[in-house]
Every structure is written in structure tokens, then in C-alpha cells.
Design an enzyme around this catalytic site. Structure first.
Site, PDB file in Angstrom:
ATOM      1  N   LYS A 185      -2.394  35.146  44.870  1.00 17.79           N
ATOM      2  CA  LYS A 185      -3.211  35.461  46.050  1.00 17.79           C
ATOM      3  C   LYS A 185      -2.720  34.912  47.314  1.00 17.79           C
ATOM      4  O   LYS A 185      -3.170  33.451  47.392  1.00 17.79           O
ATOM      5  CB  LYS A 185      -4.501  35.242  45.545  1.00 17.79           C
ATOM      6  CG  LYS A 185      -5.996  35.968  46.614  1.00 17.79           C
ATOM      7  CD  LYS A 185      -5.806  36.189  48.045  1.00 17.79           C
ATOM      8  CE  LYS A 185      -6.674  36.125  48.893  1.00 17.79           C
ATOM      9  NZ  LYS A 185      -6.799  35.258  49.868  1.00 17.79           N
ATOM     10  N   CYS A 294      -0.324  19.680  55.067  1.00 18.58           N
ATOM     11  CA  CYS A 294      -1.116  18.548  54.221  1.00 18.58           C
ATOM     12  C   CYS A 294      -0.611  17.117  54.136  1.00 18.58           C
ATOM     13  O   CYS A 294      -1.382  16.243  54.197  1.00 18.58           O
ATOM     14  CB  CYS A 294      -1.204  19.215  52.805  1.00 18.58           C
ATOM     15  SG  CYS A 294       0.329  19.466  52.001  1.00 18.58           S
ATOM     16  N   GLU A 394      -9.557  15.243  57.241  1.00 23.53           N
ATOM     17  CA  GLU A 394      -8.487  15.855  57.674  1.00 23.53           C
ATOM     18  C   GLU A 394      -8.990  16.940  58.634  1.00 23.53           C
ATOM     19  O   GLU A 394      -9.600  17.844  58.476  1.00 23.53           O
ATOM     20  CB  GLU A 394      -8.101  16.702  56.345  1.00 23.53           C
ATOM     21  CG  GLU A 394      -6.713  17.246  56.759  1.00 23.53           C
ATOM     22  CD  GLU A 394      -6.214  18.075  55.531  1.00 23.53           C
ATOM     23  OE1 GLU A 394      -4.725  17.954  55.229  1.00 23.53           O
ATOM     24  OE2 GLU A 394      -6.906  18.618  54.695  1.00 23.53           O
TER      25      GLU A 394
END
Length: 495
Positions: A185, A294, A394
Site C-alpha cells: 500500500k 527520516c 520531527e
């Protein structure tokens, strides 16, 4: 920041690469059961790129059933044959490398650049027939003890939008090589590269149902995947909040999960650091893909003796960053969508409110060619304290925070003082200090005097994954295929 001329993205015909409004289930390109579609938007111009199916739990169920049907034959296929098919996939990726890179650049918004996809596929293909069991000592010479490594079965993967090409390969090629079948997905904002790579896998001869790709929203198709009783293992890359929800669904079905949940990675600049080498890497780490990485080194920890010089040089480099559209000679493109743009702009306001100093940047880029896209200035915050939100959370944007420390102990404490632990970089010419810090910093990847974007730079087969809230499990390491197998013990009485 330097503007560039608007790009002519319409010259790249996506319709030639992909069937409009269809995803891949059981080897067939089909619409969603509901016939509903999603629009994929160019984040630089706001233009419509393509339409993909708005899949739901029904489509996920179709894909899982297709994977279940394909599993017995694929599980029993020789690992050497599986590896050969992956080699063919890698060769097709090389052959169509330009199309893949342009497609990902267009849907994500980052500048066109080299891709690790073919190399990683080749690496995994070579590992397909090198997954071994063990022979075990026994209490009698009439007994033979051994272990077998067998695939889990049907596995699921949910990937983010920031690097759809590499993420597709990391999360499908290894389980496929190990004999599993996969339901993937991709993120709704950037599903096109994943679909195109699946098309190339088809052309390589990977059988129908071995790789299925279902597009749709996370709350619909994404949530249905780990909740499906036919899934035997999951991987997820994304936010901690969504990762927690995926983990809860996996717990209900008692299936294992690999998680990669982002980071707040420190770059520790020691007093003897070579700034001529460090500054360009520090800048690249945070402007690459507009900070939507990331492993972005979003916190610079610098000793006061180098503080003023480092801030000046990074600020000058930020001002020279070329910002524009994907097919122009630029260093940075837009953010992925309006939601992400608002998130980053909100953090810029938070940083100011908390008392950090904006050295350069600090707002939305306007004027041509920026008005139609989601462009935010590369922003440098100075005088950031460890407890500030911009130093703890973040941001996933081109925002760099500078903090100072007095000694090595304080540097380690600040580096480890967030909930994340994905990557870290140490800049020093003292090997002993580098080794000490590499051992003490809590992160899955440590780079010394090099850019650690996605694993220690230059290390082939480097395992990638995090400590603490950055997740658990490792991808792309030498034992990665084994992670997609389960161990069976066999004892034979030969007497």
C-alpha cells in the site's frame, strides 16, 4: 535562495507508463471495487499528474486473496529462480532508470538525481539463494537435527511518500526473494513510482499475485491491510502515531512487525572538525528532498569555539540553495502537499515563539515559480535549547536547529535527549573521540565525517533502522532476507 525558471512538466507523459485509474491485483490492472479514484497532484505546480484507484478494505481483501493463491507455487519456486527473476527486475529498472527518476521527482517534488533502486535490487537478488538453516547437535548418532527457514506467507507493507521508489524495493524485494507474496500500500500522495516498479516486476516475469499494489487513503486501504487475517507479517514506514495504530492491528492478529518511524538526528561538530567538509554535508542533509527525509540531520550540536563560524558558513550556504521545479538544475524542491507546508510553517512560528533566532529563511517562498506550489525557505535557527519543540519533534521540512554544548558529556546528553534514535553524524579528526561517540550515541546508524543519509555512507548492505521511537527491525542488512523467514526445527530418527 535562488529561483529557477518554471519547468515544463507536461513534456513527461505518465499515461505512457501507467494505466489511468488502475492498480495491480492478481497480475491484472484493475480499478477500485468502488470505481472511485484519487488525484495525484504535482506539488510544485498544483497540476494533476494522474488518477489512481481509491482502494478500500474490499480491494485489500482481493489483493490478499490473490497473494494467498500465488503463495504455494512461489514458496516452492527454487530460490535460484527467484533470484534470477529479481535480477531481471533490476535490469529493467536500469533500462528505465530515467523514467523512474523523473516520475518520482515529479510526484514527490524533489530534483532529479541518482537512485539506489537497481543496485539494491541486485543486492537482494544475489541473497535469494543464500538463506541457510543449521544442523544441530543431537543426543544420539541415530538422530539428525536441523532448522529450515521458511517464508511467513502473505505479508503486507505500507510505505510513505518521501521516497516511494527505494521504499517499494526495500519492502517488497526482500520478502519476495524469501518466498513470500506481498500486498503493498503506497502513500496516496505519491503512488505512481510504486505502480510503475510493479509493472516492471511483471515484465520481469514475477508471477501474478506475488506482488500486488493497492492504492488509496491510509484510513481506508492502509488500515485494512494489517487488520486483514490473511496477513502474516507487516512492515511500516511513517509517523509514530500511525505506526502505533499499525502495531495495535498487528497485535490483535498476533503477527510480527517491522517499524521505521523517523528521527531527529544530531550532527555533532567537535572543536577539531573540518568545516570545509562538514558544512556542505550538513546543508545537504537538511535540504535534500526539502528535509522530508527520516534520516535528515536536523540538529547541529556545535562547540562554542566553532559556533560563530559554523553558523555563518551554513547561513551563506542556505542563501545559495537553488529552489525550484524538479527538472531544473536545483538543490531543493517543494514540500509534498498543503498539509505538510502548513505543518512546517507552524513549526517556524513555534521556533520564534520559543525564543530561537532565525538566521536565514523562516517563511514561505512567493513569486514565480513558487506561487502554485508548496515551497518553504531553507531555514536556520540559532540559539536553540534542547527542550524546545523544534529540537525535539520531527518537522520533516528544511529546518535546521543549532545547539551548543560545553563538553563531550553534554554533547552525548543532548544527542540522546529526544525520543528518536535513527541516525547521527560525528565530525572530528580524532578517531578515539569518534569511536567513543559512536558507541554512546543512541542511534541505529552512525556516520563519521560523512553524510549518513539512509545508512552509513559507502557501506554496501548497511542495515537501516532505529532505536527508541524510531522503530525496530532493520532493512537492507546482510540478514535482511532472514527477517522475512521463520524458523522450523526438524528432528529425524534415522536409526
Amino acid at each position: 535562495m535562488t529561483a529557477t525558471a518554471p519547468a515544463s512538466t507536461t513534456s513527461f507523459d505518465i499515461a505512457v507508463l501507467l494505466p489511468d485509474g488502475r492498480h495491480l491485483i492478481a497480475g491484472e490492472w484493475v480499478p477500485a471495487r468502488s470505481k472511485a479514484v484519487l488525484e495525484v497532484i504535482d506539488p510544485a505546480t498544483g497540476a494533476l499528474l494522474a488518477r489512481v484507484p481509491r482502494g478500500t478494505a474490499e480491494d485489500i481483501d482481493d489483493a490478499v486473496r490473490a497473494a494467498e493463491e500465488a503463495l504455494p507455487a512461489w514458496r516452492d519456486t527454487s530460490p535460484a529462480v527467484r533470484g534470477e527473476l529479481l535480477y531481471r527486475w533490476a535490469e529493467l529498472v536500469r533500462e528505465h532508470d530515467d523514467d523512474i527518476n523523473r516520475l518520482e521527482a515529479m510526484e514527490v517534488g524533489h530534483p532529479v538525481g541518482p537512485s539506489p533502486i537497481a543496485a539494491r535490487l541486485t543486492y537482494l537478488a544475489g541473497k535469494a539463494d543464500k538463506v541457510f538453516g543449521d544442523t544441530l547437535p543431537t543426543r544420539s548418532p541415530d538422530l539428525l537435527g536441523l532448522t529450515l527457514r521458511e517464508p511467513y506467507g502473505v505479508v503486507g507493507a505500507i510505505i510513505p511518500w518521501n521516497a516511494p521508489g527505494p521504499m517499494t524495493v526495500f519492502n517488497t524485494a526482500a520478502p519476495i526473494a524469501a518466498g513470500n507474496t506481498v500486498v503493498l500500500k503506497p502513500a496516496e500522495d505519491a503512488p505512481l513510482t510504486a505502480l510503475y516498479l510493479a509493472r516492471l516486476a511483471q515484465e520481469a516475469g514475477i508471477p501474478p499475485g506475488v506482488l500486488n499494489v493497492v492504492t488509496g487513503y491510509g484510513a481506508e486501504a492502509g488500515a485494512a491491510l494489517p487488520a486483514h487475517p490473511g496477513i502474516r507479517k507487516m512492515s511500516f514506514t511513517g509517523s509514530p502515531a500511525t505506526g502505533t495504530a499499525v502495531m495495535e492491528a498487528c497485535a490483535r492478529n498476533l503477527i510480527p512487525l517491522q517499524l521505521e518511524l523517523g528521527g531527529k538526528s544530531p550532527q555533532i561538530v567537535l572543536p577539531d572538525a573540518d568545516l570545509a567538509k562538514a558544512v556542505p554535508a550538513i546543508v545537504r542533509s537538511i535540504v535534500m528532498n526539502s528535509g522530508q527525509v527520516c534520516a535528515a540531520g536536523s540538529r547541529v550540536l556545535v562547540h562554542p569555539s566553532l559556533h560563530d563560524r559554523l553558523v555563518t558558513e551554513v547561513a551563506d550556504a542556505f542563501r545559495a540553495v537553488r529552489v525550484g521545479l524538479w527538472d531544473q538544475p536545483v538543490d531543493m524542491g517543494p514540500l509534498i502537499n498543503a498539509r505538510q507546508e502548513k505543518r512546517v510553517l507552524d513549526y517556524l512560528a513555534v521556533g520564534r515563539e520559543e525564543g530561537a533566532e532565525v538566521v536565514v529563511g523562516g517563511g514561505k517562498l512567493t513569486g514565480a515559480p513558487y506561487d502554485d506550489g508548496y515551497f518553504v525557505e531553507p531555514t536556520l535557527f540559532d540559539r536553540v535549547r534542547p527542550g524546545m519543540r523544534i529540537a525535539q519533534e520531527e518537522i520533516f521540512g528544511p529546518v535546521l536547529s543549532v545547539l551548543t554544548y560545553e563538553d563531550e558529556e553534554e554533547a552525548v546528553a543532548i544527542a540522546n535527549g529526544t525520543r528518536y534514535g535513527l541516525t547521527a553524524t560525528v565530525w572530528t579528526q580524532d578517531v578515539g573521540r569518534a569511536v567513543r561517540l559512536a558507541r554512546r550515541v543512541q542511534a541505529g546508524q552512525i556516520a563519521v565525517n560523512t553524510l549518513g543519509d539512509g545508512g552509513p555512507a559507502g557501506a554496501i548492505g548497511a542495515p537501516f533502522g532505529g532505536y527508541k521511537h524510531s522503530g525496530f527491525g532493520r532493512s537492507m542488512g546482510p540478514d535482511y532476507l532472514e527477517d522475512w523467514t521463520q524458523v522450523k526445527c526438524v528432528v529425524i530418527n534415522a536409526g
